[in-house]
Every structure is written in C-alpha cells, then in structure tokens.
Design a protein around this motif. Structure first.
Motif, mmCIF file in Angstrom:
data_model
loop_
_atom_site.group_PDB
_atom_site.id
_atom_site.type_symbol
_atom_site.label_atom_id
_atom_site.label_comp_id
_atom_site.label_asym_id
_atom_site.label_seq_id
_atom_site.Cartn_x
_atom_site.Cartn_y
_atom_site.Cartn_z
ATOM 1 N N PHE A 127 38.366 49.833 32.229
ATOM 2 C CA PHE A 127 38.891 49.173 33.430
ATOM 3 C C PHE A 127 37.814 48.351 34.121
ATOM 4 O O PHE A 127 38.084 47.680 35.095
ATOM 5 C CB PHE A 127 39.396 50.221 34.435
ATOM 6 C CG PHE A 127 40.763 50.769 34.113
ATOM 7 C CD1 PHE A 127 41.386 51.632 34.997
ATOM 8 C CD2 PHE A 127 41.399 50.451 32.947
ATOM 9 C CE1 PHE A 127 42.640 52.160 34.712
ATOM 10 C CE2 PHE A 127 42.652 50.970 32.644
ATOM 11 C CZ PHE A 127 43.266 51.826 33.532
ATOM 12 N N ARG A 225 35.353 49.066 43.038
ATOM 13 C CA ARG A 225 34.541 48.683 41.912
ATOM 14 C C ARG A 225 33.077 48.686 42.271
ATOM 15 O O ARG A 225 32.689 48.277 43.352
ATOM 16 C CB ARG A 225 34.937 47.272 41.481
ATOM 17 C CG ARG A 225 35.306 47.211 40.024
ATOM 18 C CD ARG A 225 35.711 45.818 39.628
ATOM 19 N NE ARG A 225 34.925 45.412 38.492
ATOM 20 C CZ ARG A 225 34.030 44.457 38.500
ATOM 21 N NH1 ARG A 225 33.828 43.767 39.590
ATOM 22 N NH2 ARG A 225 33.352 44.160 37.429
ATOM 23 N N SER C 7 45.952 47.816 34.620
ATOM 24 C CA SER C 7 44.544 47.404 34.649
ATOM 25 C C SER C 7 44.374 46.065 35.327
ATOM 26 O O SER C 7 43.386 45.819 35.996
ATOM 27 C CB SER C 7 43.946 47.389 33.240
ATOM 28 O OG SER C 7 44.813 46.764 32.337
ATOM 29 N N LEU C 10 44.393 46.802 38.970
ATOM 30 C CA LEU C 10 43.147 47.430 39.391
ATOM 31 C C LEU C 10 41.997 46.435 39.366
ATOM 32 O O LEU C 10 41.135 46.447 40.228
ATOM 33 C CB LEU C 10 42.835 48.624 38.482
ATOM 34 C CG LEU C 10 43.779 49.812 38.701
ATOM 35 C CD1 LEU C 10 43.710 50.763 37.527
ATOM 36 C CD2 LEU C 10 43.425 50.549 39.968
ATOM 37 N N LEU C 11 42.022 45.571 38.350
ATOM 38 C CA LEU C 11 40.968 44.561 38.273
ATOM 39 C C LEU C 11 41.035 43.639 39.486
ATOM 40 O O LEU C 11 40.014 43.287 40.065
ATOM 41 C CB LEU C 11 41.139 43.711 37.003
ATOM 42 C CG LEU C 11 40.397 44.205 35.758
ATOM 43 C CD1 LEU C 11 40.775 43.370 34.549
ATOM 44 C CD2 LEU C 11 38.891 44.147 35.987
ATOM 45 N N MET C 13 42.258 44.333 42.375
ATOM 46 C CA MET C 13 41.777 45.076 43.533
ATOM 47 C C MET C 13 40.259 45.149 43.501
ATOM 48 O O MET C 13 39.581 44.968 44.497
ATOM 49 C CB MET C 13 42.370 46.497 43.467
ATOM 50 C CG MET C 13 42.557 47.095 44.822
ATOM 51 S SD MET C 13 43.627 48.524 44.871
ATOM 52 C CE MET C 13 43.016 49.609 43.657
ATOM 53 N N GLY C 14 39.769 45.409 42.287
ATOM 54 C CA GLY C 14 38.320 45.526 42.134
ATOM 55 C C GLY C 14 37.619 44.208 42.391
ATOM 56 O O GLY C 14 36.638 44.129 43.107
#
Lengths: 283, 290, 281
Positions: A127, A225, C7, C10-11, C13-14
């Motif tokens: 991820f 992250r 993913s 999430l990416l 968001m990241g």
C-alpha cells in the motif's frame, strides 16, 4: 518414611515457588534500582536529546500509548463480534463454534514478529504507506485479537443460564438478548482481556520495528502515510545495541522502568475485574 | 443488524488471519521451488550466494526452547504444586497475580538483563569450557527459561486445580498423606493439563524474538554433526526468530529469492508454533472438560 | 478489484496527507547518525524543522530507502556502488561528503597486552577465512580468536571487506557471530577475551578495546590516528556521506548545508570523526 516424603514434597514445592518468586522479584528490583535515578519530571515530560544520551521520553510514551489505543479500538469491535458469533449466532456446542475457539487458542501462539512482517508486506510496501502509526496499530491489533476474543468468549460462557432462560421465557429475540443481557455481562471480559492484551502489546518490539517506529525525530503524527512514532520498547532496543554507553545507563534503565510501570498498571487494573468475574461465576 | 455486523466483523477478522497464512505461503514459493526440501534439511545459509538451507536455525530454535523447558518445567511445576496444593486461597490469588505481572515484562527488558548480567555470568561461569563469548545458545535458553516460567506455573496450577476435590478427599479418606495424594492421584489426573502447560511453554519459547536476538550470538550454520551433542550449546547460534529480527530482513526486500527465504523462515515458525500451540490447546480443553 | 479500489483510496488519503507533511526523512548508517542526529536536534530547535532520523539497516538501509523514495536523505559510511545504482535506476544518487572516519580492527585488552599490536592484510584474510584460529599465531596469547563479524550491509563491514579483498563482493561468505551497531561491537569486544571485530576508530577507548595498527609488507605499522587518516595513509578510512537523489532541495538542502557549515562540522568532530577541513587531499 511416608512422613518424610510428605515433608520433602512440601519443601520442594514451596522451595520452587520461592525460587520463582525470588528470580522474578529480583528482576524487578534490579531494574528499579538502575532505573529510579533517571526518573524525574523532566525525564517524563521532555523530548529526547543527543540521540538518547540525555533528555526525556515524552514522545516515546505518547507513541506507545497511541499505538495501543489504536490497536484496542480496532480489536474491540472485532473481538466482540467474534465472541457473539461463537456464543450466539452459531450453535454454541456445535462443531464450527468449537473450531473457532480452538482456532483462536492456536492463533494466540503466533509469534508477534510474524504479524509485523505481514503488516510490513501489506501496508508498508504494497500500500506504500511507509512506516506508519496506523500500521503499528493494525499489527498490534492482530496480535491482541486472540487474547481479547477468548477472554470475552469465556466470560460469555460463564453467564449464568438462568439469565438466558429468563430472557427466552420473556420472549426476547436473540438480538434483544444480546444487547440487554449478553453484552452488558461481557463487558468485564472485554475489559480484562483488553487490559492484559494491551499490557503485552505495549512491550512489543518485533512487530513494530519494521512497521511503525523510528529512533528519533517523530513527535505526534499528522497523517497516515510516512508517519512513524517513537516508542519505548524500540528505544530501549536500539539503545541496548547501538548507542548504549555506560554513561547512558540511567536513560536506558529509566525507559525500561517506565515501560514496566505502564505494563504493570495495565495488568493491575485487570485484577479487580477478574476478582469480580471470579466471584460472579461462582453464584 | 447486530447479526449482520457480527458476521461482517468476524469474517473480516478471520479473513485477515487467513490472508496472513496465504501471503506467507505465496511469498515463500520462490525459495521452496529453488531449494525444495533442502530448505529445511541443509545446513548452509549464504544469502549472497543465494544458498538457503535453514536446518541450523531450526536446530537453534528447538535447542534453545528445550533448554528453557528443562529448567522451567521442573521449577515451574514445583511452584505450581506449591500454589495449587499448599497455599491458602488468598495467597494463591496473590501469587497468581504476581506471576501474571511478571509474564508481562517486555522481552526487550529481559534482553537487556541478558546482555548486562546473564551474558557475563555464562561467560565467567563456564570459563572452564572456554566459550568464545557470553552469547551462546545456552545463554538464550537460560534467558528463555525465566520468560517461560510464568506460563508453566499458571497453566500447571490450573491443571492441578482442575482435578476434582472429590478425588483428593477420597484419597485422604483412604489414609494417603498429602504428598502421596499429590504424587499418585492429582498429578496423573492432571496429566493432560500439564502437557498443555509444557507444549504452550514450548510454543512461547520458540516464538520469542527480541530477547533471543540479543544474546544468542547470531552465528549462522551452526549445526553439530551429532544432534544430541552438547558441544554446540556454548557456541553462538541462530534461531528462526533471531534471523527474522536481524539485519537480513532489512536488506532482503528487494531480492525476491532472498525475501522468499526470509518469509519462508516466518512460515516455518508459524507452522511449528501453530502446531505446538494447537496441540497444547487441545490438551488443555480436554483437561478442563474432564 | 476491491483491493485496487481500496488501495487507491488509501493512496489518495496518504498522498493527501503527505502534501501537508513537511517532514525531512533521513535513514542510514549508525556511524553518520551520531553527528546527524545532533544536527537534526539543532535544526529542530532553532528553525522549527521537522526531521525524522532512523538507522534501519545501516548504510545499506540508507541507500535502499533513498532508492525506494522513502527518505529524502540517506546516510552512508560507504560509497554507493554500481550495483546499487543499477538496482535503483530512478534515483540519481549524489554523495555529499561531510567527514571522514576510519575503520579499525579492534581487539580486547588481553590481546593488546599479550603483544598483538598490528596486523597485516594477509593475516586479516586468514583469520576471516578461518585459517588462523589462535592469537598465538600472531605472536599473542594462546587463546582462540573470537572474531565478531559486522552484520552484512553495515558500512563498517564493507570498508573492511574492500580492504582485504579489493571488492566487498569478492569476500567469501563466512560463519561468525554477528554484531550490529557500533556500540554492540564495542561492548562485546570489551567484554570477551581474545576478541576481534571491525569498528569505527572513533569508538576506541584504549581501556577495554584497542585499535590494531596495519602492518604493511615493508613492516611499517600504520596506526589509525588522525594524521594517518587525514592523509589517507591508513588504508581503512571511509568518507561519511549524506546521500541525496540529485541536488538536495528544500529542507534536505538546509540540512546538508548545515552539516557542511562550521557548526555542523564541529558536531562531526565532536563524535571523533575527521571534519572535511582536516583532510589533506
């Protein structure tokens, strides 16, 4: 002769017990002796300086608390659901139910580093989250799940049958029974299981070293992250290997003492709850 | 609704655990293909040359755990007999609580004590045998024995208490002394539970990473010709967990074969501890049902 | 299907969160870490910068994390090899020297006092490959050589291997107990009789551990002292690098400039290394 064996066994048993208590108690004393000099208000409330040689451990405490809180928030609903599944929605005595329980007993023995590697592969790499507090929380949650689930299951098992029979007699649906009888009664199980599992999780190093923690620089995360945290166990681990200097001794032992205090507090909080449960189940 | 969410969350949790197992199997395939059976039987681990035979690490893990049990089981069982048979109820609770507190001491702290105290004790204590240093398989085993003690004592105590009071009273009624009751009635009856304690202690010892990492010496390919010889005990060794917790895991990720070898170790660990814990749990269940 | 959607989410968001995070991330060698970590503290305090420093995997970890784009600066006590450059084609590794350090072969006090004060390259190779097992073969006490090998990936090990074999890749794979960081090496050698290991020369205390001199074929003994290291006469010296992907920008640039400034160089010196000014090219 028979009397002699009687005395000998008693002596051996009580002797072993004393040895065990002495060894384990001695450990605590050694750590306390070496660590107490380092404990001061500034140690507990300020950040690390000079790569660990001086300063304090506030961010390490914060990091550890953040990880275990996250882990608990993830584990609790999952554990409750699993316990409910086993006790209520599946036939309690049935094969699936028993298999589920045995499955979690088995999972309890999985070494935590395996969870750490799992988290590393999925979240840190696949991820692309890099090292993150959330990954640490997830990984710790997985390692805690079996313990908490089993504790709740056992508590639910111990709910006196008369409550369930009364509910059935009153014509309550399964869902109503869950919310009005089973869940309230299981809360002590959740609490105890959680506290004991959290105590263990707080001290874990292996699962978080690849996934969530670094040695220096992090404070409070501001995203998911690339947001690692500082933690007490990793700090101790690195100091013991990379930077442990006799001069840094008190820092190292102080951190160890704080960590043990945290673990002990969590465990001790569980005690009165377990006493209550123990007495209740002997109605 | 409740039912729906219970099922949903449960399946989510279970899926995660199965995904874990599948992932490790999948990631380890390259090395299993490349090495086949010799992955577990061969004693050569040279990662630069892509040679991966983990026999020495399996040996290391097992030996270290056995040493731990050889100390923890007699001592722990003796203590369990003490708490279960000789202590009054209140004191028994206190002892149990104390034991659990100690079970919670983090492994990194045990590792610290290992580095600072145990290492030197072993080095100085066995000086007649000329160990190379204080970090040996024996040191790791000794450290593990202390870590496993609380588990053995608690589970042993549970096993002994599970033997019904009726049997005890009957024995006393027949004129057996306390000791004879314990030795000839209680202990045999508690057998399954005691085996559970041993198995679960073994599983715990096998899975311990940090403490072992710090004191085992981390030397690869240490496998004696004769598996039962004691010569290797005072040498540095490597266990499955000490390898996983070490530097290779950090540098292996970019290389599929090397990474497969590492996840393969984790898979081995998973299978062994899973098996031992499963067996122990089955015994424990049976002893409680009796 | 669901996996990629999750993913992606999430990416996103990241990615969103990294836009807000102005953190400078640094990882690598424990040797360079000492002055770098202190430099980071100074910059944090004086300029409010947000800097993360870690030592995962030593020098190799620094290189690979920079190559993977996980950090903005790597720390290494060895140069970036061609193999590393091939492995990470998207990364334009730039080595910025901030100081110099030497790797010493350290021995425990009993070996030094037993008469072994220097070693030749051939002897080092013989010990490494197990042909020499006892200190008596080097003129020392009759005791097994307890060699603790540095972990793979550590800059210190690479320098040693480079010196003995000309190329670290040519080093044979051997079986010795391993040590990780510098402190672990020092404490193990200090606490074990007949011990030998590789360690940054700045860690030598001349009480529990001593640094062997290197004996050349001509019989001259070169000790790891500042004068020999500065002139590169001592063969096991290595530059201390900050690594960057191309020219450093933003916070990375500020950090690099600080390390190269007088204040930063003082930190380098404080930890026993040579600052750039000391090096005589």
């Amino acid at each position: 002769m028979r009397k002699l064996i009687n005395y000998l066994l008693a002596a051996a048993a009580l002797g072993s017990m004393s040895v065990v208590i002495l060894i384990l108690g001695g450990l605590i004393i050694v750590i306390a002796q070496k660590g107490l000099p380092a404990i001061s208000w500034s140690f507990l409330s300020s950040g690390m300086k000079q790569a660990g040689a001086s300063g304090g451990i506030i961010w390490h405490l914060v990091g550890t608390l953040l990880l275990i809180t996250t882990a608990w928030l993830i584990t609790s609903p999952l554990s409750l659901s699993l316990a409910l599944l086993q006790q209520v929605w599946l036939d309690k005595k049935g094969r699936w139910s028993q298999a589920l329980r045995l499955f979690f007993y088995t999972c309890n023995g999985v070494p935590s580093i395996v969870f750490g590697l799992f988290g590393f592969m999925i979240f840190v790499q696949y991820f692309n989250w890099g090292k993150s507090w959330l990954v640490g929380g997830i990984v710790l949650a997985m390692s805690m799940l079996p313990t908490v689930t089993l504790a709740i299951m056992e508590r639910m098992e111990a709910i006196p049958a008369k409550y369930l029979e009364a509910s059935a007699a009153l014509g309550l649906s399964k869902t109503q029974v869950v919310w009005s009888v089973i869940l309230p009664q299981s809360l002590t199980g959740l609490a105890t299981g959680s506290l004991l599992a959290l105590a263990r999780a707080a001290g874990e190093t292996a699962p978080i070293m690849f996934t969530a923690t670094i040695f220096a620089g992090a404070t409070f995360p501001d995203g998911i992250r690339e947001n690692p945290v500082l933690t007490l166990p990793y700090h101790i681990f690195i100091l013991a290997q990379d930077s442990f200097d006799p001069a840094m001794g008190p820092q190292l032992w102080g951190s160890a003492l704080v960590l043990i205090a945290l673990v002990a507090t969590l465990s001790l909080l569980a005690l009165p709850l377990r006493l209550i449960m123990h007495e209740e189940s002997h109605d | 609704m409740t039912r729906f969410f219970s099922w949903l969350f449960s399946l989510l949790a279970l899926a995660a655990f199965f995904a874990l197992l599948l992932l490790f199997v999948w990631q380890s395939l390259p090395v299993l293909r490349a090495e086949g059976g010799s992955y577990v039987t061969e004693n050569r681990w040279f990662f630069r040359q892509h040679q991966f035979g983990a026999a020495a690490m399996i040996y290391g893990s097992v030996v270290v755990s056995i040493i731990a049990l050889m100390i923890a089981v007699p001592l722990g069982l003796g203590a369990a007999i003490g708490t279960a048979e000789y202590l009054p109820a209140r004191l028994r609770w206190v002892a149990k609580a104390f034991m659990e507190l100690l079970a919670g001491i983090p492994s990194v702290v045990y590792g610290l004590l290992g580095i600072l105290l145990l290492r030197n004790w072993v080095y100085d204590g066995f000086v007649a045998f000329e160990p190379l240093s204080g970090d040996t398989l024996l040191t790791a085993g000794l450290l593990l024995s202390i870590m496993v003690l609380p588990t053995i004592v608690t589970l042993g105590d549970d096993a002994l208490r599970a033997v019904s009071a009726k049997q005890r009273h009957a024995a006393r009624g027949l004129g057996l002394t306390h000791a004879e009751t314990i030795l000839f009635i209680t202990l045999p009856q508690a057998g399954k539970g005691l085996w559970a304690a041993i198995l679960l202690g073994f599983g715990r010892a096998m899975g311990e990473t940090i403490a072992v990492f710090l004191v085992v010496g981390r030397q690869d390919n240490q496998l004696p010709e004769n598996l039962f010889s004691l010569s290797m005990l005072l040498e540095a060794g490597q266990t499955l967990t000490s390898k996983l917790g070490g530097a290779e895991t950090n540098i292996a990720y970019g290389d599929p074969l090397h990474w497969a070898a590492i996840t393969g170790l984790a898979l081995l660990l998973l299978l062994i501890t899973g098996l031992v814990t499963w067996l122990g749990s089955v015994f424990r269940r049976r002893s409680q049902d009796a | 299907m669901t996996m990629s959607r999750i993913s992606l989410f999430l990416l996103a968001m990241g990615a969103g969160s990294t836009l807000w995070a102005g953190t400078l991330k640094i990882n690598g060698s424990t040797t360079v870490n000492l002055p770098a970590a202190e430099a980071a503290e100074v910059l944090r305090k004086e300029r409010g910068m947000d800097i993360h420093i870690d030592t995962q995997g030593g020098s190799s970890g620094g290189i690979s994390m920079l190559g993977d784009g996980l950090v903005q600066l790597g720390m290494a006590s060895k140069p970036v090899s061609d193999k590393d450059r091939e492995k990470f084609p998207n990364c334009r590794f730039k080595e910025i020297a901030v100081g110099e350090d030497a790797v010493a072969l350290i021995v425990s006090a009993d070996v030094w006092e037993g008469g072994v004060k220097a070693i030749t390259r051939e002897q080092a190779a013989d010990i490494y490959e197990g042909r020499i097992k006892n200190w008596s073969e080097l003129g020392g006490p009759d005791r097994r050589i307890a060699f603790f090998n540095k972990e793979p990936g550590r800059g210190t090990w690479e320098v040693f291997a480079h010196w003995v074999y000309g190329d670290s890749k040519k080093a044979p794979q051997v079986n010795f107990p391993e040590v990780g960081g510098n402190e672990e090496a020092r404490s193990k050698v200090g606490g074990t009789r007949g011990a030998l290991s590789q360690l940054s020369s700045s860690w030598v205390d001349n009480e529990l551990i001593y640094a062997l001199g290197i004996m050349t074929k001509a019989g001259e003994v070169i000790e790891p002292v500042t004068s020999n290291i500065a002139t590169r006469k001592y063969p096991l010296s290595r530059p201390l690098f900050l690594l960057s992907n191309g020219e450093p920008t933003g916070d990375a640039k500020i950090f690099v400039e600080f390390m190269l400034s007088a204040e930063g160089q003082k930190l380098v010196e404080k930890h026993g290394y040579l600052k750039l000014a000391d090096l005589k090219q």
